[in-house]
Every structure is written in structure tokens, then in C-alpha cells.
Design a protein around this motif. Structure first.
Motif, PDB file in Angstrom:
ATOM      1  N   GLY A 101      25.107 -48.840   5.009  1.00  0.00           N
ATOM      2  CA  GLY A 101      23.811 -49.474   5.233  1.00  0.00           C
ATOM      3  C   GLY A 101      22.807 -48.893   4.256  1.00  0.00           C
ATOM      4  O   GLY A 101      22.562 -47.681   4.263  1.00  0.00           O
ATOM      5  N   ARG A 102      22.227 -49.724   3.412  1.00  0.00           N
ATOM      6  CA  ARG A 102      21.308 -49.252   2.356  1.00  0.00           C
ATOM      7  C   ARG A 102      19.915 -49.807   2.569  1.00  0.00           C
ATOM      8  O   ARG A 102      19.684 -51.013   2.492  1.00  0.00           O
ATOM      9  CB  ARG A 102      21.829 -49.686   0.987  1.00  0.00           C
ATOM     10  CG  ARG A 102      20.800 -49.584  -0.140  1.00  0.00           C
ATOM     11  CD  ARG A 102      21.309 -50.246  -1.400  1.00  0.00           C
ATOM     12  NE  ARG A 102      20.271 -50.341  -2.413  1.00  0.00           N
ATOM     13  CZ  ARG A 102      19.613 -51.454  -2.737  1.00  0.00           C
ATOM     14  NH1 ARG A 102      19.905 -52.586  -2.100  1.00  0.00           N
ATOM     15  NH2 ARG A 102      18.697 -51.457  -3.680  1.00  0.00           N
ATOM     16  N   LEU A 130      25.427 -53.179   3.098  1.00  0.00           N
ATOM     17  CA  LEU A 130      24.487 -54.027   3.826  1.00  0.00           C
ATOM     18  C   LEU A 130      23.067 -53.585   3.476  1.00  0.00           C
ATOM     19  O   LEU A 130      22.698 -52.433   3.710  1.00  0.00           O
ATOM     20  CB  LEU A 130      24.703 -53.913   5.338  1.00  0.00           C
ATOM     21  CG  LEU A 130      26.087 -54.280   5.874  1.00  0.00           C
ATOM     22  CD1 LEU A 130      26.124 -54.080   7.389  1.00  0.00           C
ATOM     23  CD2 LEU A 130      26.443 -55.715   5.524  1.00  0.00           C
ATOM     24  N   ASP A 131      22.283 -54.481   2.900  1.00  0.00           N
ATOM     25  CA  ASP A 131      20.880 -54.169   2.614  1.00  0.00           C
ATOM     26  C   ASP A 131      20.065 -54.300   3.893  1.00  0.00           C
ATOM     27  O   ASP A 131      20.171 -55.300   4.606  1.00  0.00           O
ATOM     28  CB  ASP A 131      20.328 -55.112   1.556  1.00  0.00           C
ATOM     29  CG  ASP A 131      20.814 -54.754   0.159  1.00  0.00           C
ATOM     30  OD1 ASP A 131      21.363 -53.649  -0.005  1.00  0.00           O
ATOM     31  OD2 ASP A 131      20.653 -55.567  -0.762  1.00  0.00           O
ATOM     32  N   THR A 132      19.264 -53.296   4.177  1.00  0.00           N
ATOM     33  CA  THR A 132      18.510 -53.267   5.434  1.00  0.00           C
ATOM     34  C   THR A 132      17.054 -52.908   5.172  1.00  0.00           C
ATOM     35  O   THR A 132      16.696 -52.387   4.112  1.00  0.00           O
ATOM     36  CB  THR A 132      19.109 -52.235   6.411  1.00  0.00           C
ATOM     37  OG1 THR A 132      19.028 -50.927   5.806  1.00  0.00           O
ATOM     38  CG2 THR A 132      20.571 -52.541   6.698  1.00  0.00           C
ATOM     39  N   VAL A 133      16.214 -53.187   6.170  1.00  0.00           N
ATOM     40  CA  VAL A 133      14.784 -52.885   6.070  1.00  0.00           C
ATOM     41  C   VAL A 133      14.300 -52.319   7.394  1.00  0.00           C
ATOM     42  O   VAL A 133      14.601 -52.858   8.466  1.00  0.00           O
ATOM     43  CB  VAL A 133      13.963 -54.147   5.721  1.00  0.00           C
ATOM     44  CG1 VAL A 133      12.473 -53.807   5.625  1.00  0.00           C
ATOM     45  CG2 VAL A 133      14.443 -54.761   4.411  1.00  0.00           C
ATOM     46  N   LEU A 134      13.562 -51.209   7.300  1.00  0.00           N
ATOM     47  CA  LEU A 134      12.857 -50.631   8.446  1.00  0.00           C
ATOM     48  C   LEU A 134      13.738 -50.420   9.679  1.00  0.00           C
ATOM     49  O   LEU A 134      14.769 -49.759   9.603  1.00  0.00           O
ATOM     50  CB  LEU A 134      11.637 -51.504   8.767  1.00  0.00           C
ATOM     51  CG  LEU A 134      10.556 -51.519   7.687  1.00  0.00           C
ATOM     52  CD1 LEU A 134       9.502 -52.549   8.024  1.00  0.00           C
ATOM     53  CD2 LEU A 134       9.922 -50.155   7.518  1.00  0.00           C
ATOM     54  N   ASN A 143      23.802 -48.643  16.654  1.00  0.00           N
ATOM     55  CA  ASN A 143      24.966 -49.436  17.071  1.00  0.00           C
ATOM     56  C   ASN A 143      26.258 -48.977  16.393  1.00  0.00           C
ATOM     57  O   ASN A 143      27.325 -49.526  16.673  1.00  0.00           O
ATOM     58  CB  ASN A 143      24.737 -50.920  16.757  1.00  0.00           C
ATOM     59  CG  ASN A 143      23.601 -51.515  17.567  1.00  0.00           C
ATOM     60  OD1 ASN A 143      23.251 -51.010  18.624  1.00  0.00           O
ATOM     61  ND2 ASN A 143      23.017 -52.593  17.062  1.00  0.00           N
ATOM     62  N   GLU A 144      26.133 -47.990  15.499  1.00  0.00           N
ATOM     63  CA  GLU A 144      27.280 -47.481  14.732  1.00  0.00           C
ATOM     64  C   GLU A 144      28.007 -48.626  14.018  1.00  0.00           C
ATOM     65  O   GLU A 144      29.233 -48.671  13.938  1.00  0.00           O
ATOM     66  CB  GLU A 144      28.234 -46.690  15.628  1.00  0.00           C
ATOM     67  CG  GLU A 144      27.592 -45.442  16.213  1.00  0.00           C
ATOM     68  CD  GLU A 144      28.542 -44.612  17.052  1.00  0.00           C
ATOM     69  OE1 GLU A 144      29.758 -44.900  17.040  1.00  0.00           O
ATOM     70  OE2 GLU A 144      28.077 -43.666  17.716  1.00  0.00           O
ATOM     71  N   THR A 145      27.209 -49.550  13.487  1.00  0.00           N
ATOM     72  CA  THR A 145      27.748 -50.675  12.739  1.00  0.00           C
ATOM     73  C   THR A 145      28.183 -50.262  11.346  1.00  0.00           C
ATOM     74  O   THR A 145      29.012 -50.918  10.721  1.00  0.00           O
ATOM     75  CB  THR A 145      26.696 -51.798  12.635  1.00  0.00           C
ATOM     76  OG1 THR A 145      26.212 -52.109  13.944  1.00  0.00           O
ATOM     77  CG2 THR A 145      27.277 -53.065  12.013  1.00  0.00           C
ATOM     78  N   VAL A 146      27.605 -49.174  10.848  1.00  0.00           N
ATOM     79  CA  VAL A 146      27.924 -48.689   9.509  1.00  0.00           C
ATOM     80  C   VAL A 146      28.531 -47.295   9.595  1.00  0.00           C
ATOM     81  O   VAL A 146      28.324 -46.564  10.567  1.00  0.00           O
ATOM     82  CB  VAL A 146      26.664 -48.661   8.610  1.00  0.00           C
ATOM     83  CG1 VAL A 146      26.155 -50.078   8.381  1.00  0.00           C
ATOM     84  CG2 VAL A 146      25.568 -47.796   9.228  1.00  0.00           C
ATOM     85  N   ASP A 147      29.277 -46.936   8.554  1.00  0.00           N
ATOM     86  CA  ASP A 147      29.876 -45.597   8.483  1.00  0.00           C
ATOM     87  C   ASP A 147      28.915 -44.597   7.853  1.00  0.00           C
ATOM     88  O   ASP A 147      28.934 -43.413   8.171  1.00  0.00           O
ATOM     89  CB  ASP A 147      31.172 -45.651   7.665  1.00  0.00           C
ATOM     90  CG  ASP A 147      32.178 -46.620   8.248  1.00  0.00           C
ATOM     91  OD1 ASP A 147      32.754 -46.303   9.299  1.00  0.00           O
ATOM     92  OD2 ASP A 147      32.373 -47.709   7.660  1.00  0.00           O
TER      93      ASP A 147
END
Length: 299
Positions: A101-102, A130-134, A143-147
Motif C-alpha cells: 500500500g503506497r 495499491l495507491d492510497t490516500v489519507l 484490515n491487513e489488506t496489504v503486506d
């Protein structure tokens, strides 16, 4: 179901004969006798009923049929090699896939530098970014969706974070925008009269739009690259990471606005491992590469 007429070993042998330029060279590379290679190729041709190689002088050449079949055989032997490697990786706990998650303000150049070091030793691990914001980043962590996550600001409650880098933001508009005439903007009301561009929070729940200054007119976009395109058209103002607009400010296309009491904003980007107990060796390697890239000593 009919049994295959040929074996992977036979195809690997004929590939070696072609790649190394002959039976003698292939025998040396494979540590086999030349006669055993001759026998394997002859048997393969007999089983298929097709001539694959013809010898001219001391060198073996592919026939037209041989070229077609050999090309297809390489896909099959490579797939089997990758399958066996995957089985070995799973046995040793090496992850077949990883998700990062970035936060979108984390420089892509830095991310590519890290992943380019990981790629040669990745053992085929597939990486999804996965590009993310805030709060969208925090949501992925919770949610532990990313490692692995790179988040802006403090991590969610209960998670540890390793600070990586600080990113400065500039408030900018087009050089021909009405706001560009101000040396210093002293009143919020001045900004409130103009269109502001903000970045959409990626959270699925209640969210916060990045950098909103309560302007009455607001356009919300998915990322800073879209915002910059709009700014270059002479529309709106926006808080943008300094590295993305430095060149445009220097060449005079965009103007940095000086807002009294807030000439610059800064965000600290941190590395978070959502679940240490489930972290595998590939994730650990990428974590160490991030730290090395940002000159952080590991404990």
C-alpha cells in the motif's frame, strides 16, 4: 487420456544442443556423454515422427519443424521450472505474492529503486502496488489488506511505524491565475473565492479530502498528476508535493503561493508492517531494502 510421447528431459536436451551449438558442447555443459544426447534426440524424433535437427559438418541445425516445436517447448519447460520453484518457495515460506500500500505522495522513483533491487532475487514473487490516500491507507493497514504499507502521518492506533522520508507540499496555481498576483495571501477569504483542487481519500468509510482549505468551489480528483493537468490549464489552486511541481515552478509555468501562517506543509511517510506474525521472508527483504534506500540502520 493419452500418455505424452516425449519427456521434459528430451526437450531440455535438444534445447541445449541448439543453444550451445552442438552435441559435444551440450554434453560438456550438461555433464552427460555425447552418445546419450544423440540417443535422446534420435528417440525424440522417432517418437514424434518429425526430424528436428540436421547435422552439417560438426554443427547441428534446426529444421523448419524443429524451430516451431523448439520455440513452443521453451514455454513448457520454463513453466515447469517456475512451477517447481514455486513449490520450493511455498515449502520454505517464501511468499508467491505481496501487496504494497503506497500513499500516493511517496515518490515513485524511490519505490521503483527498491523494487528493482528486489526483482532479481524475488523468486517469481508477484508484487501488487495499491495507491492510497489519507485514511484509505490506514484502512488497508487495519484490515491487513496489504503486506507492507507506506503511510502519511501517524500510523493507526496499535501499529508501529518506521519513518522513511519527509515530503514538503507547496500551494500552487498557474502563473496567470488571479491568485498569482499576491506576494502573500493574508486572508482565508481570498482563497475561498477560488476553485481548489483536492485529492480524494481512498477510504471506503468516512473520509477526508487531502489539503482542503474550505474553498466554496472544489474539484476532487484521484491523484496529483490529474490535479497538475488542471493547474496547467489555468484552473484552481492545490497543495502539491514539492518534487512534482519543482520544475514547473522554476520555469514559471506554475506559481508557488505564500499563505500567511502556512507557507509550506510537510508530511512524514512511514513504513508499517500490518501483521508481523504473518510476515514472510520476501516481505522482510523488501522492508530491509526500504530501510537501506533511506539509510536507516536495522536493529
Amino acid at each position: 487420456m493419452d500418455r505424452a510421447k516425449s519427456t521434459l528431459e528430451q526437450w531440455r536436451i535438444i534445447q541445449a544442443v541448439v543453444d550451445y551449438g552442438g552435441y559435444a558442447q551440450a554434453a560438456e555443459k550438461l555433464n552427460k556423454s555425447q552418445s546419450s544426447l544423440n540417443h535422446a534426440v534420435a528417440k525424440l524424433q522417432f517418437q514424434l515422427g518429425v526430424q528436428l535437427l540436421e547435422v552439417k559438418g560438426r554443427k547441428a541445425y534446426l529444421t523448419e519443424c524443429g524451430e516451431v516445436l523448439l520455440r513452443r517447448s521453451r514455454h513448457i519447460t520454463q513453466s515447469v521450472t517456475e512451477l517447481e520453484l514455486l513449490a520450493n518457495n511455498l515449502e520454505t515460506g517464501w511468499e508467491p505474492s505481496l501487496t504494497i500500500g503506497r500513499e500516493i505522495i511517496y515518490p515513485m522513483d524511490d519505490l521503483v529503486d527498491v523494487l528493482s533491487q528486489f526483482y532479481p532475487v524475488s523468486r517469481g514473487t508477484r508484487v501488487t502496488v495499491l495507491d492510497t490516500v489519507l485514511t484509505g491507507t490506514a484502512e488497508l493497514i487495519n484490515n491487513e489488506t496489504v503486506d507492507i504499507a507506506i503511510c502519511g502521518g501517524p500510523p493507526p492506533k496499535g501499529y508501529l511505524a518506521e519513518p522513511l522520508v519527509d515530503i514538503n507540499f507547496n500551494l500552487v496555481c498557474h502563473s496567470n491565475h488571479p491568485l498569482a498576483q499576491y506576494d502573500v495571501i493574508e486572508e482565508d477569504q481570498t482563497l475561498a473565492q477560488h476553485l481548489q483542487l483536492v485529492i480524494k481519500d481512498t477510504s471506503l468509510g468516512p473520509n477526508t479530502d487531502l489539503g482542503w482549505l474550505k474553498a466554496e468551489q472544489r474539484w476532487t480528483v484521484a491523484n496529483f498528476h490529474e490535479a497538475i493537468v488542471i493547474l496547467q490549464k489555468g484552473l484552481g489552486f492545490c497543495w502539491v508535493p514539492e518534487p512534482l511541481v519543482k520544475a514547473a515552478i522554476e520555469n514559471g509555468e506554475l506559481k508557488k503561493l505564500n499563505l500567511k501562517g502556512s507557507t509550506k506543509r510537510k508530511a512524514t511517510l512511514s513504513l508499517v508492517i500490518p501483521n508481523r506474525d504473518k510476515q514472510g521472508p520476501a516481505s522482510e527483504m523488501i522492508e530491509q531494502l526500504f530501510k537501506k534506500h533511506h539509510q536507516i540502520e536495522s536493529i
